[in-house]
Design a protein around this motif. Structure first.
Motif, PDB file in Angstrom:
ATOM      1  N   ILE A  47       3.737  -3.085   0.805  1.00 44.01           N
ATOM      2  CA  ILE A  47       4.919  -3.742   0.245  1.00 44.01           C
ATOM      3  C   ILE A  47       5.425  -2.924  -0.935  1.00 44.01           C
ATOM      4  CG2 ILE A  47       3.569  -5.223  -1.311  1.00 44.01           C
ATOM      5  CD1 ILE A  47       5.607  -7.479  -0.701  1.00 44.01           C
ATOM      6  N   PRO A  48       6.731  -2.790  -1.102  1.00 41.85           N
ATOM      7  CA  PRO A  48       7.249  -2.103  -2.294  1.00 41.85           C
ATOM      8  C   PRO A  48       6.778  -2.807  -3.565  1.00 41.85           C
ATOM      9  CG  PRO A  48       8.993  -2.379  -0.662  1.00 41.85           C
ATOM     10  CD  PRO A  48       7.830  -3.211  -0.198  1.00 41.85           C
ATOM     11  N   ASN A  49       6.632  -2.039  -4.626  1.00 40.95           N
ATOM     12  CA  ASN A  49       6.153  -2.612  -5.882  1.00 40.95           C
ATOM     13  C   ASN A  49       7.293  -3.299  -6.627  1.00 40.95           C
ATOM     14  OD1 ASN A  49       4.676  -3.332  -8.104  1.00 40.95           O
ATOM     15  ND2 ASN A  49       4.751  -1.307  -9.043  1.00 40.95           N
ATOM     16  N   TYR A  50       7.684  -4.468  -6.121  1.00 36.19           N
ATOM     17  CA  TYR A  50       8.772  -5.212  -6.740  1.00 36.19           C
ATOM     18  C   TYR A  50       8.421  -5.716  -8.135  1.00 36.19           C
ATOM     19  CZ  TYR A  50      10.936  -5.200  -2.115  1.00 36.19           C
ATOM     20  OH  TYR A  50      11.494  -4.822  -0.923  1.00 36.19           O
ATOM     21  N   GLY A  51       7.173  -5.592  -8.531  1.00 36.55           N
ATOM     22  CA  GLY A  51       6.811  -5.919  -9.903  1.00 36.55           C
ATOM     23  C   GLY A  51       7.494  -5.017 -10.909  1.00 36.55           C
ATOM     24  N   HIS A  52       8.014  -3.868 -10.447  1.00 37.95           N
ATOM     25  CA  HIS A  52       8.704  -2.923 -11.332  1.00 37.95           C
ATOM     26  C   HIS A  52      10.199  -2.872 -11.069  1.00 37.95           C
ATOM     27  CE1 HIS A  52       4.823  -0.418 -12.286  1.00 37.95           C
ATOM     28  NE2 HIS A  52       4.720  -1.699 -12.596  1.00 37.95           N
TER      29      HIS A  52
ATOM     30  N   ALA B 139      13.857  -4.188  -8.449  1.00 38.56           N
ATOM     31  CA  ALA B 139      14.347  -4.449  -7.096  1.00 38.56           C
ATOM     32  C   ALA B 139      14.330  -3.215  -6.209  1.00 38.56           C
ATOM     33  CB  ALA B 139      15.761  -5.017  -7.165  1.00 38.56           C
ATOM     34  N   ASN B 140      14.362  -2.023  -6.808  1.00 42.59           N
ATOM     35  CA  ASN B 140      14.379  -0.783  -6.029  1.00 42.59           C
ATOM     36  C   ASN B 140      13.299   0.168  -6.540  1.00 42.59           C
ATOM     37  OD1 ASN B 140      16.871  -1.197  -4.295  1.00 42.59           O
ATOM     38  ND2 ASN B 140      17.755  -1.468  -6.355  1.00 42.59           N
ATOM     39  N   PRO B 141      12.042  -0.183  -6.336  1.00 43.39           N
ATOM     40  CA  PRO B 141      10.962   0.615  -6.907  1.00 43.39           C
ATOM     41  C   PRO B 141      10.769   1.939  -6.172  1.00 43.39           C
ATOM     42  CG  PRO B 141      10.065  -1.094  -5.502  1.00 43.39           C
ATOM     43  CD  PRO B 141      11.543  -1.341  -5.580  1.00 43.39           C
ATOM     44  N   ASP B 142      10.200   2.907  -6.890  1.00 41.14           N
ATOM     45  CA  ASP B 142       9.873   4.185  -6.255  1.00 41.14           C
ATOM     46  C   ASP B 142       8.397   4.252  -5.869  1.00 41.14           C
ATOM     47  OD1 ASP B 142       8.590   4.479  -8.678  1.00 41.14           O
ATOM     48  OD2 ASP B 142       9.558   6.368  -9.225  1.00 41.14           O
ATOM     49  N   THR B 143       7.721   3.103  -5.974  1.00 44.65           N
ATOM     50  CA  THR B 143       6.301   3.016  -5.680  1.00 44.65           C
ATOM     51  C   THR B 143       6.067   1.949  -4.619  1.00 44.65           C
ATOM     52  OG1 THR B 143       5.734   3.661  -7.939  1.00 44.65           O
ATOM     53  CG2 THR B 143       4.013   2.579  -6.664  1.00 44.65           C
ATOM     54  N   VAL B 144       5.139   2.226  -3.715  1.00 52.23           N
ATOM     55  CA  VAL B 144       4.794   1.282  -2.661  1.00 52.23           C
ATOM     56  C   VAL B 144       3.300   0.993  -2.747  1.00 52.23           C
ATOM     57  CG1 VAL B 144       4.395   3.111  -0.950  1.00 52.23           C
ATOM     58  CG2 VAL B 144       5.012   0.815  -0.183  1.00 52.23           C
ATOM     59  N   ILE B 145       2.930  -0.232  -2.402  1.00 46.38           N
ATOM     60  CA  ILE B 145       1.543  -0.681  -2.525  1.00 46.38           C
ATOM     61  C   ILE B 145       0.895  -0.754  -1.154  1.00 46.38           C
ATOM     62  CG2 ILE B 145       0.032  -2.542  -3.330  1.00 46.38           C
ATOM     63  CD1 ILE B 145       2.478  -3.474  -5.062  1.00 46.38           C
ATOM     64  N   LEU B 146      -0.231  -0.072  -1.004  1.00 42.41           N
ATOM     65  CA  LEU B 146      -1.087  -0.288   0.156  1.00 42.41           C
ATOM     66  C   LEU B 146      -2.008  -1.438  -0.233  1.00 42.41           C
ATOM     67  CD1 LEU B 146      -3.080   2.437   2.159  1.00 42.41           C
ATOM     68  CD2 LEU B 146      -3.555   0.001   2.157  1.00 42.41           C
ATOM     69  N   LYS B 147      -1.639  -2.637   0.212  1.00 46.57           N
ATOM     70  CA  LYS B 147      -2.278  -3.855  -0.291  1.00 46.57           C
ATOM     71  C   LYS B 147      -3.565  -4.182   0.451  1.00 46.57           C
ATOM     72  CE  LYS B 147      -2.525  -7.724  -2.661  1.00 46.57           C
ATOM     73  NZ  LYS B 147      -3.814  -8.193  -2.127  1.00 46.57           N
ATOM     74  N   THR B 148      -3.495  -4.253   1.777  1.00 46.02           N
ATOM     75  CA  THR B 148      -4.647  -4.708   2.558  1.00 46.02           C
ATOM     76  C   THR B 148      -4.640  -4.046   3.915  1.00 46.02           C
ATOM     77  OG1 THR B 148      -4.495  -6.905   1.533  1.00 46.02           O
ATOM     78  CG2 THR B 148      -5.848  -6.726   3.515  1.00 46.02           C
ATOM     79  N   TYR B 149      -5.809  -3.645   4.391  1.00 52.21           N
ATOM     80  CA  TYR B 149      -5.920  -3.361   5.820  1.00 52.21           C
ATOM     81  C   TYR B 149      -7.266  -3.825   6.327  1.00 52.21           C
ATOM     82  CZ  TYR B 149      -8.254   1.220   4.866  1.00 52.21           C
ATOM     83  OH  TYR B 149      -9.091   2.233   4.461  1.00 52.21           O
ATOM     84  N   ALA B 150      -7.296  -4.140   7.602  1.00 52.21           N
ATOM     85  CA  ALA B 150      -8.515  -4.638   8.232  1.00 52.21           C
ATOM     86  C   ALA B 150      -8.501  -4.232   9.683  1.00 52.21           C
ATOM     87  CB  ALA B 150      -8.598  -6.164   8.114  1.00 52.21           C
TER      88      ALA B 150
END
Length: 282
Positions: A203-208, A210-221
């Motif tokens: 998911i894009p890092n919307y914590g920073h 609306a148009n972040p330049d960073t994306v989060i690899l949150k979970t994989y299984a």
């Protein structure tokens, strides 16, 4: 999952009496902890532990809002960068309060950043019979129902795992659907049957913004050894192609294969976390 508010001078927290097992023993957990000083925080934590002991429970975990499906961990080290989307946050006195109350780390985690290019490694070994694709964005409830079914199998052997029902799982994740970019969500399916064998949630890092330049690899299984490597490779390639400047490898247990892979690809750790625990019958 029932929570009970506990407050004292300069501190507050919620007590959850039915936490996950720890080395086969029942636990209580302490979540949503806040304190104005280490001393006031430690006093409340000790009081909660005394209450839990009277209930016959001998293990306490925290910070944890009931189980690992909800917010848990506290920050132990940071380079000061702002928190990313869905990252647990800690007050400046939290660690000292837990330590003063007799808690110590029982599990440690890190978050690291890397450029998408650095995260792309050699092509992993072929996995015949597996098809990796993006979620098409349709039927989100059905999609997350599949994710729930796979997660309950893939995570069942993890420390501090506790099952969660489908309705509770959907209540956690459906609010994020409007924020999701299907280009960053991958599935791995059995080519013959279509059965889900693995997934990756980015998911894009919307914590920073609306148009972040960073994306989060949150979970994989996944249910097959090595499949996570394929999913991570696909994700970093997509992050590069979409023009993201950085990837956050989020909340990785420091001893698992994901942490090792992040290190080998030059992942720069910018935050460390711990889940704290206390044994009351020692």
């Amino acid at each position: 999952m029932t929570k009970q508010l506990r407050e004292s001078a300069g501190a507050r927290a919620n007590l959850y009496s039915n936490g996950p097992e720890w080395d086969g023993a029942a636990t209580a957990t302490i979540g949503e902890f806040k304190c104005e000083s280490p001393e006031e925080g430690a006093a409340l934590l000790r009081s909660i532990c005394d209450e839990v002991r009277m209930q016959g429970i001998t293990r306490v975990l925290g910070p944890m809002s009931g189980n690992t499906w909800h917010s848990y961990r506290l920050v132990t080290e940071s380079d000061g960068t702002p928190p990313f989307l869905m990252e647990p946050q800690s007050g400046s006195h939290d660690l000292a309060a837990f330590e003063s109350a007799g808690f110590s780390p029982v599990s440690r985690y890190v978050s690291a950043r890397v450029t998408p290019e650095a995260g792309i490694g050699p092509d992993p070994d072929l996995m015949p019979g597996i098809e990796i694709a993006n979620w098409d964005g349709s039927a989100p409830e059905a999609h997350f129902a599949e994710v729930h079914a796979l997660s309950t199998r893939a995570f069942a052997g993890n420390a501090f795992y506790q099952p969660i029902g489908l309705d509770a799982f959907l209540a956690l994740y459906m609010p994020f659907v409007p924020l999701l970019k299907p280009d960053l969500i991958f599935t791995a399916r059995d080519a013959a049957t279509g059965a889900l064998q693995g997934y990756l949630f980015g998911i894009p890092n919307y914590g920073h913004g609306a148009n972040p330049d960073t994306v989060i690899l949150k979970t994989y299984a996944s249910l097959r050894h090595g499949l996570g490597h394929h999913l991570a490779q696909a994700f970093h390639l997509r992050a590069r192609d979409l023009g993201y400047a950085q990837v956050i490898h989020a909340l990785i247990h420091e001893d698992n294969a994901s942490a090792d892979r992040s290190r080998r690809h030059g992942g720069e750790v910018f935050r460390r976390y711990a889940l704290m625990g206390r044994v009351l019958d020692d």
